[in-house]
Design a protein around this motif. Structure first.
Motif, PDB file in Angstrom:
ATOM      1  N   VAL A  16       0.817  -1.205   0.000  1.00  0.00           N
ATOM      2  CA  VAL A  16       0.000   0.000   0.000  1.00  0.00           C
ATOM      3  C   VAL A  16       0.861   1.270   0.000  1.00  0.00           C
ATOM      4  N   CYS A  17       1.395   1.652   1.149  1.00  0.00           N
ATOM      5  CA  CYS A  17       2.087   2.947   1.235  1.00  0.00           C
ATOM      6  C   CYS A  17       3.581   2.865   0.932  1.00  0.00           C
ATOM      7  N   GLY A  18       4.138   1.659   0.828  1.00  0.00           N
ATOM      8  CA  GLY A  18       5.591   1.503   0.710  1.00  0.00           C
ATOM      9  C   GLY A  18       6.073   1.304  -0.706  1.00  0.00           C
ATOM     10  N   VAL A 200       4.423  13.891   3.276  1.00  0.00           N
ATOM     11  CA  VAL A 200       4.500  13.797   4.740  1.00  0.00           C
ATOM     12  C   VAL A 200       3.526  12.740   5.257  1.00  0.00           C
ATOM     13  N   THR A 201       2.306  12.736   4.702  1.00  0.00           N
ATOM     14  CA  THR A 201       1.321  11.713   5.082  1.00  0.00           C
ATOM     15  C   THR A 201       1.848  10.312   4.785  1.00  0.00           C
ATOM     16  N   GLN A 202       2.438  10.169   3.602  1.00  0.00           N
ATOM     17  CA  GLN A 202       2.956   8.861   3.197  1.00  0.00           C
ATOM     18  C   GLN A 202       4.103   8.422   4.101  1.00  0.00           C
ATOM     19  N   TRP A 203       5.020   9.318   4.429  1.00  0.00           N
ATOM     20  CA  TRP A 203       6.129   8.980   5.318  1.00  0.00           C
ATOM     21  C   TRP A 203       5.618   8.510   6.678  1.00  0.00           C
ATOM     22  N   GLY A 204       4.611   9.196   7.184  1.00  0.00           N
ATOM     23  CA  GLY A 204       4.041   8.799   8.471  1.00  0.00           C
ATOM     24  C   GLY A 204       3.430   7.410   8.418  1.00  0.00           C
ATOM     25  N   ASN A 205       2.729   7.106   7.313  1.00  0.00           N
ATOM     26  CA  ASN A 205       2.110   5.792   7.174  1.00  0.00           C
ATOM     27  C   ASN A 205       3.154   4.681   7.061  1.00  0.00           C
ATOM     28  N   ILE A 206       4.227   4.929   6.308  1.00  0.00           N
ATOM     29  CA  ILE A 206       5.284   3.924   6.176  1.00  0.00           C
ATOM     30  C   ILE A 206       5.953   3.665   7.523  1.00  0.00           C
ATOM     31  N   ALA A 207       6.291   4.737   8.222  1.00  0.00           N
ATOM     32  CA  ALA A 207       6.940   4.591   9.527  1.00  0.00           C
ATOM     33  C   ALA A 207       6.028   3.871  10.511  1.00  0.00           C
ATOM     34  N   GLY A 208       4.740   4.226  10.496  1.00  0.00           N
ATOM     35  CA  GLY A 208       3.791   3.578  11.390  1.00  0.00           C
ATOM     36  C   GLY A 208       3.602   2.114  11.067  1.00  0.00           C
ATOM     37  N   LEU A 221      -1.352  -1.032  12.378  1.00  0.00           N
ATOM     38  CA  LEU A 221      -1.096  -1.528  11.023  1.00  0.00           C
ATOM     39  C   LEU A 221      -2.239  -1.143  10.086  1.00  0.00           C
ATOM     40  N   GLY A 222      -3.462  -1.348  10.559  1.00  0.00           N
ATOM     41  CA  GLY A 222      -4.621  -1.016   9.739  1.00  0.00           C
ATOM     42  C   GLY A 222      -4.725   0.471   9.435  1.00  0.00           C
ATOM     43  N   ARG A 223      -4.414   1.304  10.418  1.00  0.00           N
ATOM     44  CA  ARG A 223      -4.493   2.751  10.211  1.00  0.00           C
ATOM     45  C   ARG A 223      -3.426   3.260   9.241  1.00  0.00           C
ATOM     46  N   CYS A 224      -2.326   2.493   9.125  1.00  0.00           N
ATOM     47  CA  CYS A 224      -1.216   2.927   8.275  1.00  0.00           C
ATOM     48  C   CYS A 224      -1.274   2.377   6.852  1.00  0.00           C
ATOM     49  N   MET A 225      -2.166   1.417   6.596  1.00  0.00           N
ATOM     50  CA  MET A 225      -2.267   0.864   5.243  1.00  0.00           C
ATOM     51  C   MET A 225      -3.124   1.780   4.377  1.00  0.00           C
ATOM     52  N   LYS A 226      -2.589   2.966   4.155  1.00  0.00           N
ATOM     53  CA  LYS A 226      -3.262   3.977   3.329  1.00  0.00           C
ATOM     54  C   LYS A 226      -2.224   4.606   2.415  1.00  0.00           C
ATOM     55  N   ASP A 227      -2.614   4.810   1.173  1.00  0.00           N
ATOM     56  CA  ASP A 227      -1.712   5.369   0.162  1.00  0.00           C
ATOM     57  C   ASP A 227      -2.386   6.580  -0.479  1.00  0.00           C
ATOM     58  N   VAL A 228      -1.769   7.744  -0.354  1.00  0.00           N
ATOM     59  CA  VAL A 228      -2.351   8.964  -0.917  1.00  0.00           C
ATOM     60  C   VAL A 228      -1.660   9.390  -2.206  1.00  0.00           C
ATOM     61  N   ILE A 229      -0.676   8.583  -2.668  1.00  0.00           N
ATOM     62  CA  ILE A 229       0.109   8.981  -3.838  1.00  0.00           C
ATOM     63  C   ILE A 229      -0.089   8.046  -5.036  1.00  0.00           C
TER      64      ILE A 229
END
Length: 308
Positions: A16-18, A200-208, A221-229
Motif C-alpha cells: 500500500v504505502c511503501g 509527509v502523510t505517506q512517510w508517516g504511514n510507512i513509519a507507522g 497496522l490497519g491505520r497505516c495501510m493507506k496510500d495517498v500517492i
C-alpha cells in the motif's frame, strides 16, 4: 549433489504505502524449478510449464536463466552448466512477482548446487538483474521478500541495503482478476511530482506500518495501510477496486491494496475465516460482471525459497 528441485514464493510489493521499498512473501502461489548441473558450459531451458508458451526459451532472454548466467560469470564458474525445467505455478503479469519468483528459484538452486558460495544477500543483485530484464526496472521490493521471506524494507538502493522486518500472525487474501495491467503501463501513469503534504502523510504511514510489525499492533497496522500517492491513480486500472475494498474491509480486513502494479489486490486479516469469506464474496461479485479471477489464501511466508 548434481540436481535439485526448489520452490520460490510469490510476493506482495509496495504493501500500500511503501512504493518500491516494502514487500512480503506468501506461501501460495509460487514457482517450482528442477535444475541439473552438467559438465558442459551453458544454461539450458529444457522446458517451461504453465506459461502458455509466453516465456522465451532463449537463455539470454529469460529471467531465470539470465540471472544464473550472470551469477556464473561473477563466480568464474563458466566451466559448468545447468539444465532447467521451470513450472510456473502462478499467473504472469499479475502483480504477484512472477518474474521475481523465477529468478530467485534459479539463483537459489544454482547457489545450492555450487556449494553455497554466496549468501542470500549477495544473491540479491543478480535477482534484481533478472527483474530488470522482465519489467525494465530492477527494483527489489519483489525479489528481496522472495529471497529472504517475510517482510522486507529496502532502506536504500545505492548502496543496496535491505532490512528484514518482524512478521506478526497474519492471513493474506489475494484476488487476481483476469484483466491486463502491464507493469510498464502501471508505472508510466504515476505522477513524477507529489505535494509535500501528501509526502509527509505517506512517510508517516510507512513509519507507522513498520512500527506496527515490531509491536504487533494490528490497529496501528490497519491505520497505516493507506496510500495517498500511488493507489488513487493505479486503482482506476482495476475493475471494481473500490467495491472490492469495501467488501474486504466489511469482513474485518486490516487493510486492502494493490499487489505490486496489479491487477491482483490483497488484504490482510487476523482471521482466516474472514479472509476466506472476503475472497469468496469478491470473486462472486466479479463473476456476476463476467470477470474471471483466481483467489489465494496464505499466511506470510517466512522462509523464502526452499528445497523440495
Amino acid at each position: 549433489m548434481k540436481s535439485i528441485k526448489v520452490f520460490a514464493p510469490a510476493t506482495v510489493a509496495n504493501v500500500v504505502c511503501g512504493f518500491d521499498i516494502l514487500g512480503f512473501a506468501v506461501n501460495e502461489p509460487g514457482d517450482e524449478l528442477e535444475m541439473e548441473m552438467i559438465d558442459t558450459p551453458g544454461v539450458n531451458i529444457i522446458s517451461i510449464e504453465g506459461d502458455e508458451g509466453k516465456l522465451p526459451l532463449d537463455p539470454s532472454k529469460n529471467t531465470v536463466s539470465a540471472s544464473i548466467i550472470s551469477l556464473l560469470k561473477k563466480l568464474g564458474r563458466e566451466d559448468v552448466g545447468f539444465n532447467l525445467k521451470l513450472k510456473k505455478k502462478m499467473p504472469m503479469g499479475s502483480g504477484l512477482g512472477s518474474s521475481s519468483a523465477s529468478a530467485v528459484a534459479g539463483l537459489f538452486a544454482a547457489n545450492e548446487l555450487l556449494g553455497k558460495p554466496l549468501s542470500r544477500l549477495e544473491l540479491l543483485p543478480f535477482a534484481m538483474e533478472g527483474e530488470a530484464l522482465a519489467c525494465g526496472h530492477g527494483h527489489a521490493d519483489n525479489v528481496a521478500p522472495a529471497l529472504f521471506g517475510g517482510f522486507t524494507l529496502i532502506k536504500s538502493y545505492d548502496p543496496l541495503e535491505v532490512i528484514q522486518l518482524p512478521v506478526p500472525k497474519l492471513f493474506c487474501a489475494l484476488l487476481y482478476p483476469h484483466v491486463d495491467v502491464p507493469t510498464r503501463d502501471a508505472r508510466q501513469i504515476i505522477r513524477s511530482k507529489v505535494l509535500l503534504k501528501d509526502a509527509v502523510t505517506q512517510w508517516g504511514n510507512i513509519a507507522g506500518l513498520v512500527s506496527s510489525l515490531y509491536t504487533h499492533d494490528y490497529d496501528l497496522l490497519g491505520r497505516c495501510m493507506k496510500d495517498v500517492i500511488i493507489e488513487p491513480i493505479r486503482s482506476i486500472l482495476i475493475p471494481e477496486f473500490d467495491n472490492m475494498k469495501e467488501l474486504a474491509m466489511g469482513n474485518g480486513a486490516l487493510g486492502f491494496g494493490i499487489s505490486g502494479s496489479g491487477p491482483t489486490v490483497f488484504s490482510l486479516f487476523k482471521s482466516k475465516e474472514n479472509a476466506r469469506k472476503s475472497l469468496e464474496e469478491m470473486q462472486a461479485m466479479l463473476n456476476k460482471l463476467g470477470i474471471d479471477s483466481n483467489i489465494y489464501l496464505s499466511e506470510i511466508n517466512e522462509k523464502g525459497p526452499v528445497i523440495l
